[in-house]
Enzyme design. Structure first.
Site, PDB file in Angstrom:
ATOM      1  N   GLY A 137       0.996  -1.310  -0.051  1.00  9.48           N
ATOM      2  CA  GLY A 137       0.589  -0.044   0.066  1.00  9.48           C
ATOM      3  C   GLY A 137       0.621   1.101   0.070  1.00  9.48           C
ATOM      4  N   ASP A 138       1.643   1.420   0.792  1.00 15.77           N
ATOM      5  CA  ASP A 138       3.153   2.625   0.879  1.00 15.77           C
ATOM      6  C   ASP A 138       3.494   3.148  -0.689  1.00 15.77           C
ATOM      7  OD1 ASP A 138       2.460   2.149   3.583  1.00 15.77           O
ATOM      8  OD2 ASP A 138       4.058   1.188   3.790  1.00 15.77           O
TER       9      ASP A 138
END
Length: 300
Positions: free
Chosen positions: A250-251
């Site tokens: 996600g990052d």
């Protein structure tokens, strides 16, 4: 300049064993450690994309020294505030058939140290990007993200909030440029089971009504969808290679999207680059390399 904020960075200590038994001495087969924190992960992927960033946050003690040293070795600029007391946290990840984690609390910044952070926030200028990533430590005011966004509200700054639950909702009135919930987080936010495309769209539009300018919803094996401020919807798929781990994906998506949009001012390209970064991390040991990102981007 892109600024990432990690309020509570860590050393993630990974220990692998054949099996773990409580109450006795266990011997590891292998151990390694990484610098952890969602904003730091974003800065790392940005560095792989040859996009400069500065990592902000708090560090303390000998573990804080190691965090700063490691980022320097990776070519990532940092401008941390060094706390007078405590040490930056060490999170323990035990891998013995299944993975168990012990996430520690970390040090507590005092009012003076919080003020020093706000002074750094105040120096962020028009045209910059500020990425607020991760949860807020229990020892820090729960509205600190909202306070930070309020301090830059009168500037031409792109703000990104990668958080969940009430922490995210409380920031929406500040009109962040981008948020990135997944379907599970949408379900928790709206107290309903979000599964279908229509349900996903309804929730995303509600978040936009509350203030978010652009919403990326991660769909897991179904890819991702961007609901953009131009009224259009963009979809991206995924590749079905062997997933090694999803931590940091996600990052990586956030980093790729921000870098892509900064490069071309094009939502479709930004979403494709973000998806490539997320997939590349999922197919790698640790965060993705530039070579892996390029490979995945060319296959999407």
């Amino acid at each position: 300049m892109i600024y990432t904020l990690t309020l509570n960075p860590s050393i993630d200590y990974v220990v692998e064993l054949d099996r773990f038994s409580s109450g006795i001495t266990n011997r590891s087969n292998h151990e390694e450690y990484y610098v952890g924190g969602k904003g730091i992960n974003v800065s790392y992927i940005l560095s792989q994309l040859k996009t400069e960033s500065t990592a902000l946050g708090f560090i303390a003690g000998f573990t804080g020294n190691e965090i700063e040293h490691r980022l320097g070795d990776m070519g990532i600029c940092s401008d941390f505030i060094r706390l007078k007391n405590g040490i930056s946290r060490i999170n323990i990840k035990l891998r013995a058939g299944e993975e168990s984690e012990i996430n520690c609390q970390g040090p507590s910044p005092d009012d003076e140290e919080i003020s020093l952070l706000m002074e750094k926030i105040d120096r962020i200028s028009d045209g910059d990007t500020l990425i607020l990533a991760g949860s807020v430590p229990k020892t820090t005011s729960a509205d600190i993200y909202e306070i930070i966004l309020g301090r830059v509200a009168d500037k031409n700054i792109r703000t990104v909030v990668d958080a969940a639950g009430q922490l995210l909702l409380s920031c929406l009135h500040c009109r962040p440029f981008l948020i990135k919930p997944n379907r599970q987080e949408l379900s928790e936010l709206f107290c309903r089971d979000v599964r279908t495309e229509q349900e996903t769209e309804e929730c995303a539009h509600e978040l936009m009504y509350l203030g978010a300018q652009n919403v990326i919803v991660s769909l897991g094996a179904d890819g991702a969808v961007l609901f953009a401020d131009n009224g259009k919807t963009y979809h991206s798929g995924v590749l079905h290679d062997r997933v090694i781990g999803t931590v940091g994906s996600g990052d990586s998506m956030v980093a790729g999207f921000v870098a892509g949009y900064q490069q071309q001012q094009d939502y479709e390209y930004a979403l494709k680059l973000g998806t490539a970064c997320a997939n590349a991390t999922a197919f790698s040991n640790g965060l993705a390399s530039r070579e892996k990102i390029d490979e995945i981007f060319n296959r999407l």
